[in-house]
Scaffold this motif. Structure first.
Motif: not given
Length: 422
Positions: A61-81
Motif C-alpha cells: 500500500e505504501a509503495l504503490l500509492g504514488p504509482v496509482t495516484g496519477p490514475l486518479m482524477k476528481r471524475s473517477n474517485l468513486k470508481f477507485w473507491m
C-alpha cells in the motif's frame, strides 16, 4: 453545484454516504486482518506466517500509492473507491472458499494479501480527495475530524467484537462477514453524487500533467517545491521513525520493564484509541486556523510522551502517555489532510497524498528493524525514549526553520494556485 452551500452543514447526503462507507470499510478491514492473522496461527503457520502477513499488508500500500495516484482524477474517485472495496471483498471470500475445499497454502494467502494491500493505495487517497468535492470549504476540517474520530472508535469496537467472534465461530466464517461489509461499503460509495468544482481550469491543468510518467513525476515535484507540504513530509518521516520503536517493542516493554500482562497491553491500546477519538471530536467542534502549527505541536507532544515513557517505568505515567499518543494521532492526521486539501489542486491531491504517505510509512519498517536489534543491546525502554527524542528535536527544527508553523489559510490558497500552475 445546486444547493451545495445552503443550508451550510457537513451532514449533507453525500458526506453521510461517505461516512457510512468509511466506517463500514474500516470494520471490514479489522475483521479481515484479525481473522486472517488467527487463521494463519490456527493453521500452524506461527511467527513466520504472522510476520509475513504484517509485511505484505503494510508495504504494498505504501509503495504503490504514488504509482496509482496519477490514475486518479476528481471524475473517477468513486470508481477507485468501489474498485478497492470490490477487490478486497473477492479476496476475503476466496480464502474461506479455498480453505473449505482443502486448499490454503501460505504462498497462496500471502499472494492474495499483497493484492489486498495494494488496493488500499486507492481507497484512502480517493476518499481524502473526495471530501472537498462534497463538503463546503468551511467544514473541511470538521469533516476530516469526524471521519478520524469515528474511525478510531470503530477500530476499538470491531477489534473487541472480532476477538469474541474468533473464539466463538473461528476465523473462516468471519472472513465471510468481511465480504458482506466490503460490499455494503461499496454500495454506499455508488450512491455518492457530486459535480467537479473549478471545471474552468481543469482542462488547462490536465494538459500540464501530460502522460502517466509525467503525472507520476509531478507528484514528487509538487511535494518537493511546496513550501508547506515539503517540511510536513519530512516531519512525517521522523514521526514514523519515532513511532516504530513503540509499535515494535511496546509488548516487550510492558512485559519486561513493567512486568505487565497482555491485558495491560490491550488496555493501553484502548487508552490510545480513546485519546484519538476525543481529540478528533474536539477538532470537529473547534475551528483551527494554523493547521501547520497544530501538526508540529502534536508531533512534539507525541515525541515527549515516547521519551517520558521510555525513561520512567511507572505504569500510570505510561497510561497517560498512551492517551497522549492517541490525542496526537488525531491532531496530526486532521491538519495533514486539511492542508493537502486546501493547498493542492484537486486532481493532484491523490498523488500528493500518496507521496507523503510513502515517505512517512517507508521509514516505519526500517525503524522497526533497527529498534529490534537495538533493544537487545540497550533495552526496549531506552530505544523508545530515543525515538521520542528524535521526534521532539525534529519538530523543533521544523518549527524554527520552515514555513509550516507560520502558514495560514491565505498561504494555503496561494500554494494551491502555485501548484496548479506548475
Amino acid at each position: 453545484m445546486g444547493n451545495l452551500y445552503e443550508p451550510l452543514s457537513v451532514w449533507k447526503k453525500n458526506f453521510t454516504f461517505l461516512f457510512f462507507s468509511k466506517v463500514i470499510k474500516i470494520s471490514a478491514d479489522s475483521f479481515a486482518f484479525y481473522s486472517i492473522l488467527w487463521f494463519l496461527i490456527f493453521s500452524g503457520k506461527g511467527a513466520i506466517g504472522t510476520s509475513l502477513l504484517l509485511a505484505v499488508t503494510f508495504l504494498p500500500e505504501a509503495l504503490l500509492g504514488p504509482v496509482t495516484g496519477p490514475l486518479m482524477k476528481r471524475s473517477n474517485l468513486k470508481f477507485w473507491m468501489y474498485f478497492s472495496d470490490l477487490t478486497r471483498a473477492v479476496i476475503v471470500l476466496s480464502i474461506p472458499i479455498s480453505y473449505f475445499n482443502g486448499f490454503s497454502p501460505m504462498w497462496f494467502i500471502m499472494s492474495l494479501m499483497v493484492i489486498y494491500s495494494a488496493t488500499g493505495a486507492t481507497y484512502h487517497p480517493a476518499s481524502i480527495t473526495l471530501i472537498p468535492q462534497i463538503v463546503h470549504p468551511k467544514f473541511m476540517q470538521k469533516a476530516n475530524a469526524i471521519l478520524q474520530s469515528s474511525s478510531e472508535i470503530v477500530k476499538l469496537g470491531t477489534v473487541t467484537l472480532c476477538g469474541f467472534l474468533l473464539t466463538l465461530i473461528g476465523p473462516a466464517p468471519i472472513m465471510i462477514v468481511s465480504f458482506i461489509l466490503y460490499m455494503i461499503s461499496g454500495i454506499f460509495v455508488l450512491y455518492i453524487k457530486y459535480q467537479i468544482k473549478q471545471q474552468s481550469i481543469e482542462h488547462e491543468t490536465e494538459k500540464k500533467r501530460g502522460t502517466y510518467k509525467e503525472r507520476l513525476k509531478r507528484g514528487f515535484t509538487l511535494v518537493r517545491h511546496h513550501n508547506i507540504l515539503f517540511p510536513l513530509a519530512i516531519y512525517c518521516l521522523f514521526m514514523n521513525l519515532a513511532a516504530a520503536p513503540w509499535e515494535a517493542l511496546s509488548a516487550v516493554y510492558i512485559s519486561e520493564d513493567l512486568n505487565g500482562t497482555p491485558f495491560i497491553h490491550s488496555l493501553l491500546k484502548a487508552t490510545t484509541t480513546t485519546g484519538a477519538f476525543l481529540l478528533g471530536f474536539i477538532l470537529a467542534k473547534v475551528k483551527i486556523t494554523r493547521y501547520g502549527l497544530l501538526f508540529i505541536i502534536a508531533g512534539m507532544i507525541e515525541g515527549t510522551a515516547y521519551f517520558t515513557t521510555g525513561l520512567f517505568t511507572i505504569l500510570p505515567l505510561v497510561f497517560l502517555a498512551a492517551f497522549a499518543f492517541g490525542a496526537a494521532l488525531s491532531s496530526i492526521n486532521v491538519p495533514e489532510y486539511t492542508i493537502i486539501q486546501k493547498s493542492v489542486d484537486g486532481d493532484d491531491q491523490p498523488q500528493v497524498f500518496a507521496v507523503i504517505q510513502m515517505i512517512g510509512r517507508c521509514a516505519f519498517p526500517l525503524g522497526s528493524i533497527i529498534s529490534g536489534y537495538a533493544a537487545v543491546t540497550f533495552g526496549a525502554g531506552k530505544v523508545i525514549a530515543v525515538g521520542g527524542l528524535i521526534e521532539l528535536l525534529a519538530g523543533l527544527g521544523i518549527l524554527l526553520f520552515t514555513q509550516l508553523a507560520k502558514a495560514q489559510e491565505s498561504d494555503l490558497i496561494k500554494e494551491k494556485k502555485s501548484s496548479a500552475e506548475m
